[in-house]
Enzyme design. Structure first.
Site, mmCIF file in Angstrom:
data_model
loop_
_atom_site.group_PDB
_atom_site.id
_atom_site.type_symbol
_atom_site.label_atom_id
_atom_site.label_comp_id
_atom_site.label_asym_id
_atom_site.label_seq_id
_atom_site.Cartn_x
_atom_site.Cartn_y
_atom_site.Cartn_z
ATOM 1 N N ASP A 245 -36.061 44.860 12.564
ATOM 2 C CA ASP A 245 -34.996 45.477 11.515
ATOM 3 C C ASP A 245 -35.514 46.657 10.738
ATOM 4 O O ASP A 245 -34.847 47.731 10.575
ATOM 5 C CB ASP A 245 -34.468 44.479 10.578
ATOM 6 N N THR B 165 -29.191 39.747 16.105
ATOM 7 C CA THR B 165 -30.540 38.965 15.956
ATOM 8 C C THR B 165 -30.874 38.357 17.041
ATOM 9 O O THR B 165 -31.815 37.994 17.355
ATOM 10 C CB THR B 165 -30.255 38.199 14.559
#
Length: 341
Positions: free
Chosen positions: A60, A140
């Site tokens: 991320d 995710t």
């Protein structure tokens, strides 16, 4: 005259957002490849068993830092992005690890550059004509399972997406062909249609479009791997859908509708839950430019003008135009009280 309209190119009208398109495509490709590298070094049997989320945290930050750093060198548009520097301030070793990964792509970058780039994304609302919104790793769970995830970037003008790029590192060229290569980058510019490139080869651009199916019985619905909703099942049976759904994580769901692998993507949200803008902006323009339609359950366009969330919208219907209409009609029958769940 013509000159005023086209600037320095009196004879060849250049594509709107030509430079933005070029640099956004390059930044998303680099970030997607970096995420893939982070994933291959950090996601192991052990992290999967322990449900350890640290690999995706690293990816991320790497993706957000890289994209914002690269694009800020070219444009001064602000960013509304998912991550902020909180974790990095608390954990210097995380910052060091992220800097090392990003240096694989940009050898010159410093820790302070990384902090600055990530921090630029923490705006609540952009009060400018043009701004970017970014989800550095969308999906995710897909990332942690080595399945579908996306790097999603959109350029907004007057709070509407005018350019969208979706980097989908695990998306196969085709779901029909089991041996097809993985890794696609989808891109669209307002009024210019939508295209796809291979993540590993940017020389071939392929135009994409939504499916032409109009019979719901033939339609393939897409839903997330994590949750099937009762409403989805009711709706599918009402429409007479017989084919099994294509279940994938992340904004790749927009990608599969835009390419015609799937025909309808429905997302159910309760009225209380509000979606983040970066989960949708890039996907919306790519599907629309591929000939599809995106609205909420009331048939309204998504409203990106209210800050970091879609405060004015509930539910999501993404489909080609014929099936969008059929789905909306059926939705009124199946969910007259708008329970939206």
């Amino acid at each position: 005259g013509i000159n005023a309209e086209y600037g320095a190119f009196p004879f060849a009208p250049h594509m709107p957002f030509e430079l933005e398109r070029k640099f956004a495509l390059e930044a998303v490709r680099k970030a997607s490849l970096l995420c893939q590298k982070v994933q291959s070094t950090l996601v192991t049997e052990e992290t999967i068993t322990k449900k350890d989320k640290s690999p995706v945290t690293t990816a991320d930050f790497c993706s957000q830092a890289l994209i914002i750093h690269l694009l800020s060198q070219q444009f001064d548009y602000p960013f509304v992005a998912e991550e902020d520097t909180g974790i990095l301030k608390e954990s210097p070793e995380t910052l060091t690890r992220i800097t090392e990964h990003v240096r694989g792509v940009l050898p010159e970058i410093t820790e302070s550059d990384i902090m600055k780039a990530v921090d630029r994304g923490s705006l609540e609302i952009a009060n400018t004509k043009r701004w970017w919104t970014l989800d550095p790793v969308d999906g995710t769970l897909g990332f942690l399972r080595r399945e579908q995830y996306a790097v999603a970037l959109a350029l907004m003008e007057d709070n509407k997406p005018v350019l969208g790029v979706l980097g989908c590192p695990e998306l196969p060229d085709s779901f029909e062909d089991k041996d097809s290569k993985k890794g696609s980058v989808l891109i669209a510019v307002k009024g210019e249609g939508a295209s796809m490139y291979s993540l590993h080869d940017d020389s071939v651009e392929k135009r994409i479009s939504v499916s032409s199916k109009s019979d719901p019985k033939e339609a393939i619905f897409t839903e997330s791997v994590a949750h099937t909703s009762k409403l989805n099942q009711d709706l599918a049976s009402h429409l007479g859908v017989v084919k099994p759904p294509l279940r994938i994580d992340s904004q790749c769901k927009y990608a599969v509708v835009a390419r015609g692998d799937s025909d309808v993507y429905l997302r159910f949200t309760t009225l209380e839950y509000k979606e983040c803008i970066w989960d949708h902006a890039a996907g919306v323009i790519i599907v629309e430019e591929a000939g599809g339609k995106v609205t909420d359950f009331d048939g309204k366009e998504l409203d990106f003008s209210k800050g970091r969330k879609l405060y004015e919208n509930a539910g999501l219907v993404v489909a080609n135009k014929a099936l969008h209409e059929a789905t909306m009609k059926t939705l009124e029958t199946v969910d007259p009280l708008k329970r939206r769940a």
